[in-house]
Design a protein around this motif. Structure first.
Motif, PDB file in Angstrom:
ATOM      1  N   LEU A   7       0.835  -1.194   0.000  1.00 23.78           N
ATOM      2  CA  LEU A   7       0.000   0.000   0.000  1.00 23.78           C
ATOM      3  C   LEU A   7       0.871   1.245   0.000  1.00 23.78           C
ATOM      4  N   PRO A   8       0.429   2.299  -0.708  1.00 21.27           N
ATOM      5  CA  PRO A   8       1.268   3.492  -0.839  1.00 21.27           C
ATOM      6  C   PRO A   8       1.368   4.296   0.450  1.00 21.27           C
ATOM      7  N   GLY A   9       2.593   4.468   0.918  1.00 17.76           N
ATOM      8  CA  GLY A   9       2.861   5.300   2.074  1.00 17.76           C
ATOM      9  C   GLY A   9       3.379   6.652   1.614  1.00 17.76           C
ATOM     10  N   PRO A  10       3.777   7.489   2.541  1.00 22.12           N
ATOM     11  CA  PRO A  10       4.282   8.806   2.159  1.00 22.12           C
ATOM     12  C   PRO A  10       5.542   8.718   1.302  1.00 22.12           C
ATOM     13  N   CYS A  11       5.608   9.581   0.314  1.00 20.40           N
ATOM     14  CA  CYS A  11       6.803   9.720  -0.523  1.00 20.40           C
ATOM     15  C   CYS A  11       7.254   8.354  -1.081  1.00 20.40           C
ATOM     16  N   PRO A  12       6.387   7.665  -1.823  1.00 20.54           N
ATOM     17  CA  PRO A  12       6.646   6.276  -2.196  1.00 20.54           C
ATOM     18  C   PRO A  12       7.854   6.020  -3.102  1.00 20.54           C
ATOM     19  N   ASP A  13       8.325   7.035  -3.789  1.00 21.54           N
ATOM     20  CA  ASP A  13       9.468   6.833  -4.681  1.00 21.54           C
ATOM     21  C   ASP A  13      10.815   7.030  -4.008  1.00 21.54           C
ATOM     22  N   GLU A  14      10.798   7.362  -2.728  1.00 22.02           N
ATOM     23  CA  GLU A  14      12.040   7.618  -2.015  1.00 22.02           C
ATOM     24  C   GLU A  14      12.332   6.506  -1.010  1.00 22.02           C
ATOM     25  N   ARG A  15      13.619   6.301  -0.735  1.00 11.78           N
ATOM     26  CA  ARG A  15      14.016   5.369   0.318  1.00 11.78           C
ATOM     27  C   ARG A  15      13.596   5.956   1.664  1.00 11.78           C
ATOM     28  N   VAL A  16      13.411   5.101   2.655  1.00 13.21           N
ATOM     29  CA  VAL A  16      12.949   5.543   3.968  1.00 13.21           C
ATOM     30  C   VAL A  16      13.819   6.665   4.519  1.00 13.21           C
ATOM     31  N   ASP A  17      15.123   6.537   4.403  1.00 14.24           N
ATOM     32  CA  ASP A  17      16.027   7.544   4.962  1.00 14.24           C
ATOM     33  C   ASP A  17      16.167   8.797   4.090  1.00 14.24           C
TER      34      ASP A  17
ATOM     35  N   GLU B  75      -7.733   8.774   7.126  1.00 15.40           N
ATOM     36  CA  GLU B  75      -7.853   8.877   8.574  1.00 15.40           C
ATOM     37  C   GLU B  75      -9.120   8.214   9.092  1.00 15.40           C
ATOM     38  N   SER B  76     -10.100   8.004   8.217  1.00 15.50           N
ATOM     39  CA  SER B  76     -11.343   7.347   8.629  1.00 15.50           C
ATOM     40  C   SER B  76     -11.724   6.320   7.559  1.00 15.50           C
ATOM     41  N   ALA B  77     -12.768   5.559   7.835  1.00 13.05           N
ATOM     42  CA  ALA B  77     -13.216   4.525   6.894  1.00 13.05           C
ATOM     43  C   ALA B  77     -13.890   5.117   5.657  1.00 13.05           C
ATOM     44  N   MET B  78     -14.070   6.416   5.616  1.00 12.95           N
ATOM     45  CA  MET B  78     -14.648   7.084   4.452  1.00 12.95           C
ATOM     46  C   MET B  78     -13.543   7.313   3.416  1.00 12.95           C
ATOM     47  N   VAL B  79     -13.357   6.337   2.539  1.00 13.91           N
ATOM     48  CA  VAL B  79     -12.317   6.406   1.505  1.00 13.91           C
ATOM     49  C   VAL B  79     -12.840   7.259   0.363  1.00 13.91           C
ATOM     50  N   THR B  80     -12.125   8.335   0.057  1.00 18.51           N
ATOM     51  CA  THR B  80     -12.594   9.294  -0.949  1.00 18.51           C
ATOM     52  C   THR B  80     -12.044   9.023  -2.345  1.00 18.51           C
ATOM     53  N   GLY B  81     -10.920   8.331  -2.432  1.00 17.27           N
ATOM     54  CA  GLY B  81     -10.289   8.121  -3.722  1.00 17.27           C
ATOM     55  C   GLY B  81      -9.335   9.244  -4.104  1.00 17.27           C
ATOM     56  N   ALA B  82      -9.256  10.265  -3.264  1.00 17.53           N
ATOM     57  CA  ALA B  82      -8.302  11.346  -3.513  1.00 17.53           C
ATOM     58  C   ALA B  82      -6.886  10.785  -3.380  1.00 17.53           C
ATOM     59  N   HIS B  83      -5.905  11.492  -3.921  1.00 19.34           N
ATOM     60  CA  HIS B  83      -4.531  10.963  -3.922  1.00 19.34           C
ATOM     61  C   HIS B  83      -4.004  10.694  -2.520  1.00 19.34           C
TER      62      HIS B  83
END
Length: 82
Positions: free
Chosen positions: A22-32, A48-56
């Motif tokens: 699943l996509p986390g923050p800054c997915p194209d960069e290494r953790v460090d 943040e809630s179960a209301m998934v909007t489909g926004a990026h």
């Protein structure tokens, strides 16, 4: 799953399986290498809630569903006797 990367693989016994990333923050960069600027621009898809909007920044939602020990699942009471 929207924006999830799907990887097909085979385990050590040759059995097929699937792994979703699943996509986390800054997915194209290494953790460090994740800068605050990058994480602001690419916050990931966790809602943040179960209301998934489909926004990026809101493509999936997760919540803790509990845990089960493999011992309990398989009925292993004593490792020295199985």
């Amino acid at each position: 799953l929207v924006n999830a990367k799907l990887y097909n693989y085979r385990d050590e016994h040759g059995q097929p399986g699937k792994w979703y990333s699943l996509p986390g923050p800054c997915p194209d960069e290494r953790v460090d290498s994740k800068t605050p600027d990058c994480m602001t621009k690419w916050p990931g898809g966790a809602c943040e809630s179960a209301m998934v909007t489909g926004a990026h920044d809101c493509t999936y939602y997760t919540e803790y569903a509990g845990e089960i020990l493999l011992d309990d699942l398989e009925g292993i009471d004593d490792y020295s006797s199985w």
